[in-house]
Design a protein around this motif. Structure first.
Motif, PDB file in Angstrom:
ATOM      1  N   UNK A 203      49.692  24.043  44.248  1.00 49.59           N
ATOM      2  CA  UNK A 203      48.504  23.232  44.509  1.00 49.59           C
ATOM      3  C   UNK A 203      48.469  22.741  45.950  1.00 49.59           C
ATOM      4  N   UNK A 204      49.649  22.527  46.540  1.00 49.37           N
ATOM      5  CA  UNK A 204      49.688  22.041  47.911  1.00 49.37           C
ATOM      6  C   UNK A 204      49.352  23.134  48.915  1.00 49.37           C
ATOM      7  N   UNK A 205      49.604  24.384  48.540  1.00 50.86           N
ATOM      8  CA  UNK A 205      49.435  25.467  49.504  1.00 50.86           C
ATOM      9  C   UNK A 205      48.129  26.227  49.337  1.00 50.86           C
ATOM     10  N   UNK A 206      47.709  26.439  48.085  1.00 48.45           N
ATOM     11  CA  UNK A 206      46.514  27.245  47.837  1.00 48.45           C
ATOM     12  C   UNK A 206      45.658  26.545  46.791  1.00 48.45           C
ATOM     13  N   UNK A 207      44.361  26.445  47.001  1.00 49.66           N
ATOM     14  CA  UNK A 207      43.493  25.850  45.978  1.00 49.66           C
ATOM     15  C   UNK A 207      43.653  26.590  44.657  1.00 49.66           C
ATOM     16  N   UNK A 208      43.661  25.834  43.568  1.00 47.87           N
ATOM     17  CA  UNK A 208      43.918  26.425  42.257  1.00 47.87           C
ATOM     18  C   UNK A 208      42.953  27.534  41.901  1.00 47.87           C
ATOM     19  N   UNK A 209      41.630  27.358  42.102  1.00 42.55           N
ATOM     20  CA  UNK A 209      40.722  28.434  41.699  1.00 42.55           C
ATOM     21  C   UNK A 209      41.016  29.745  42.411  1.00 42.55           C
ATOM     22  N   UNK A 210      41.389  29.688  43.688  1.00 40.89           N
ATOM     23  CA  UNK A 210      41.625  30.917  44.435  1.00 40.89           C
ATOM     24  C   UNK A 210      42.817  31.660  43.879  1.00 40.89           C
ATOM     25  N   UNK A 211      43.930  30.918  43.627  1.00 40.50           N
ATOM     26  CA  UNK A 211      45.118  31.607  43.153  1.00 40.50           C
ATOM     27  C   UNK A 211      44.895  32.154  41.760  1.00 40.50           C
ATOM     28  N   UNK A 212      44.323  31.352  40.894  1.00 38.52           N
ATOM     29  CA  UNK A 212      44.060  31.838  39.547  1.00 38.52           C
ATOM     30  C   UNK A 212      43.125  33.026  39.599  1.00 38.52           C
ATOM     31  N   UNK A 213      42.111  32.963  40.452  1.00 33.15           N
ATOM     32  CA  UNK A 213      41.175  34.067  40.550  1.00 33.15           C
ATOM     33  C   UNK A 213      41.852  35.338  41.003  1.00 33.15           C
ATOM     34  N   UNK A 214      42.756  35.231  42.001  1.00 31.86           N
ATOM     35  CA  UNK A 214      43.463  36.412  42.480  1.00 31.86           C
ATOM     36  C   UNK A 214      44.349  36.983  41.394  1.00 31.86           C
ATOM     37  N   UNK A 215      45.051  36.080  40.693  1.00 26.55           N
ATOM     38  CA  UNK A 215      45.935  36.528  39.617  1.00 26.55           C
ATOM     39  C   UNK A 215      45.137  37.214  38.523  1.00 26.55           C
ATOM     40  N   UNK A 216      44.029  36.584  38.136  1.00 31.11           N
ATOM     41  CA  UNK A 216      43.199  37.146  37.086  1.00 31.11           C
ATOM     42  C   UNK A 216      42.600  38.483  37.515  1.00 31.11           C
ATOM     43  N   UNK A 217      42.149  38.551  38.756  1.00 31.23           N
ATOM     44  CA  UNK A 217      41.539  39.787  39.229  1.00 31.23           C
ATOM     45  C   UNK A 217      42.535  40.939  39.200  1.00 31.23           C
ATOM     46  N   UNK A 218      43.766  40.662  39.595  1.00 30.62           N
ATOM     47  CA  UNK A 218      44.777  41.702  39.574  1.00 30.62           C
ATOM     48  C   UNK A 218      45.068  42.141  38.143  1.00 30.62           C
ATOM     49  N   UNK A 219      45.200  41.183  37.246  1.00 32.59           N
ATOM     50  CA  UNK A 219      45.468  41.505  35.845  1.00 32.59           C
ATOM     51  C   UNK A 219      44.289  42.229  35.210  1.00 32.59           C
ATOM     52  N   UNK A 220      43.081  41.762  35.504  1.00 34.99           N
ATOM     53  CA  UNK A 220      41.897  42.407  34.961  1.00 34.99           C
ATOM     54  C   UNK A 220      41.755  43.832  35.485  1.00 34.99           C
ATOM     55  N   UNK A 221      42.179  44.052  36.725  1.00 32.00           N
ATOM     56  CA  UNK A 221      42.136  45.406  37.270  1.00 32.00           C
ATOM     57  C   UNK A 221      43.083  46.325  36.508  1.00 32.00           C
ATOM     58  N   UNK A 222      44.261  45.816  36.144  1.00 34.27           N
ATOM     59  CA  UNK A 222      45.207  46.599  35.345  1.00 34.27           C
ATOM     60  C   UNK A 222      44.601  46.945  33.987  1.00 34.27           C
ATOM     61  N   UNK A 223      43.952  45.957  33.373  1.00 33.77           N
ATOM     62  CA  UNK A 223      43.356  46.181  32.059  1.00 33.77           C
ATOM     63  C   UNK A 223      42.215  47.183  32.154  1.00 33.77           C
ATOM     64  N   UNK A 224      41.370  47.042  33.175  1.00 31.64           N
ATOM     65  CA  UNK A 224      40.251  47.968  33.355  1.00 31.64           C
ATOM     66  C   UNK A 224      40.750  49.391  33.555  1.00 31.64           C
ATOM     67  N   UNK A 225      41.774  49.553  34.388  1.00 37.86           N
ATOM     68  CA  UNK A 225      42.319  50.894  34.610  1.00 37.86           C
ATOM     69  C   UNK A 225      42.879  51.479  33.319  1.00 37.86           C
ATOM     70  N   UNK A 226      43.512  50.641  32.510  1.00 43.48           N
ATOM     71  CA  UNK A 226      44.070  51.110  31.243  1.00 43.48           C
ATOM     72  C   UNK A 226      42.964  51.528  30.279  1.00 43.48           C
ATOM     73  N   UNK A 227      41.903  50.725  30.205  1.00 43.78           N
ATOM     74  CA  UNK A 227      40.793  51.058  29.297  1.00 43.78           C
ATOM     75  C   UNK A 227      40.126  52.363  29.725  1.00 43.78           C
ATOM     76  N   UNK A 228      39.930  52.542  31.023  1.00 41.28           N
ATOM     77  CA  UNK A 228      39.320  53.777  31.521  1.00 41.28           C
ATOM     78  C   UNK A 228      40.220  54.974  31.234  1.00 41.28           C
ATOM     79  N   UNK A 229      41.525  54.807  31.397  1.00 39.17           N
ATOM     80  CA  UNK A 229      42.465  55.888  31.098  1.00 39.17           C
ATOM     81  C   UNK A 229      42.427  56.247  29.618  1.00 39.17           C
ATOM     82  N   UNK A 230      42.352  55.216  28.764  1.00 43.47           N
ATOM     83  CA  UNK A 230      42.289  55.460  27.328  1.00 43.47           C
ATOM     84  C   UNK A 230      41.005  56.201  26.964  1.00 43.47           C
ATOM     85  N   UNK A 231      39.880  55.818  27.591  1.00 40.76           N
ATOM     86  CA  UNK A 231      38.627  56.496  27.265  1.00 40.76           C
ATOM     87  C   UNK A 231      38.662  57.958  27.711  1.00 40.76           C
TER      88      UNK A 231
END
Length: 250
Positions: A203-231
């Motif tokens: 919290x002292x170094x990076x605003x919470x929304x930005x870090x959570x957003x980056x983390x979520x975006x990276x994880x969501x990208x993994x999930x999206x790639x997996x779903x596309x591979x499965x399809x």
């Protein structure tokens, strides 16, 4: 089973400790294990399978070895089906519905991810229906096509294996911790694993929304790639049922 408080069979992902966990959670190898387990409401839980026992000796848990007999019969029946069924008794629609169920816990998922998940569900339902043809009709069982179809069914979960999972998260994105939580663990754990000290520093170094957003975006990208591979794999399976690939000369 004791006291009549067992509501019925409980089928869930194999996430018990041991070898089965590695094959299912890290390699996405289709895995099945049969076990008897006392109710979670009891003070202590006793787990019984054909090879693993709690502190109590097997004679105390199963004095007449009736549980062992049942487990052996169910295991033999599963092996018999896997060996003899012309089409593996795996259901791609279950995987697609599991993905959609986990996405319900995601706050504002990207439209592209929802679209791909819906497409996977629709195509998986179609493939599951098409697999009934060779499963029920010997005339539909061109050996090379049945083999390729079984490869698709066997490998579908492997589409959800990531090379490098975050700490505390299985490589198989379909499995969560704890096992009965219907949510992608790769979205949950990066935010939950941080202790108080790490949280204060974050919290002292990076605003919470930005870090959570980056983390979520990276994880969501993994999930999206997996779903596309499965399809893509499901589409390959559907291609085996095109008129030009049936082997009947059409």
């Amino acid at each position: 089973m004791r006291g009549g408080n067992c509501p019925g069979p409980n089928v869930s992902s194999s996430q018990l400790p041991g070898d089965v966990s590695f094959f299912a959670n890290q390699l996405a190898v289709p895995t099945v294990e049969f076990a008897f387990e006392q109710s979670k409401d009891e003070e202590t839980t006793t787990y019984l399978s054909e090879v693993q026992f709690a502190i109590e000796p097997p004679e105390t848990l199963d004095p007449l070895y009736k549980f062992h007999e049942t487990i052996a019969k169910m295991t033999a029946e599963a092996i018999f089906r896997l060996v003899n069924d012309p089409v593996l008794p795996f259901y791609p629609l279950d995987v697609a519905l599991d993905v959609q169920n986990k996405l319900k816990a995601v706050s504002m998922p990207p439209p592209a991810l929802l679209s791909w998940a819906t497409s996977l569900r629709d195509r998986a339902a179609f493939l599951q229906s098409e697999t009934m043809r060779p499963a029920n009709d010997p005339k539909e069982r061109e050996p090379s096509h049945v083999r390729m179809l079984n490869d698709v069914l066997r490998d579908l979960e492997k589409s959800f294996v990531v090379p490098h999972a975050p700490p505390g998260v299985y490589r198989n994105l379909l499995y969560s911790l704890p096992g009965k939580t219907p949510q992608f663990s790769t979205l949950r754990f990066p935010q939950e694993d941080a202790g108080p000290a790490e949280e204060t520093q974050r919290r002292a170094s990076v605003p919470a929304p930005s870090q959570h957003g980056a983390c979520d975006n990276q994880s969501l990208s993994l999930i999206l790639a997996a779903v596309r591979s499965a399809e893509m794999l499901v589409c390959f399976g559907l291609g085996l049922f095109d008129d030009n690939n049936t082997g009947d000369g059409k």
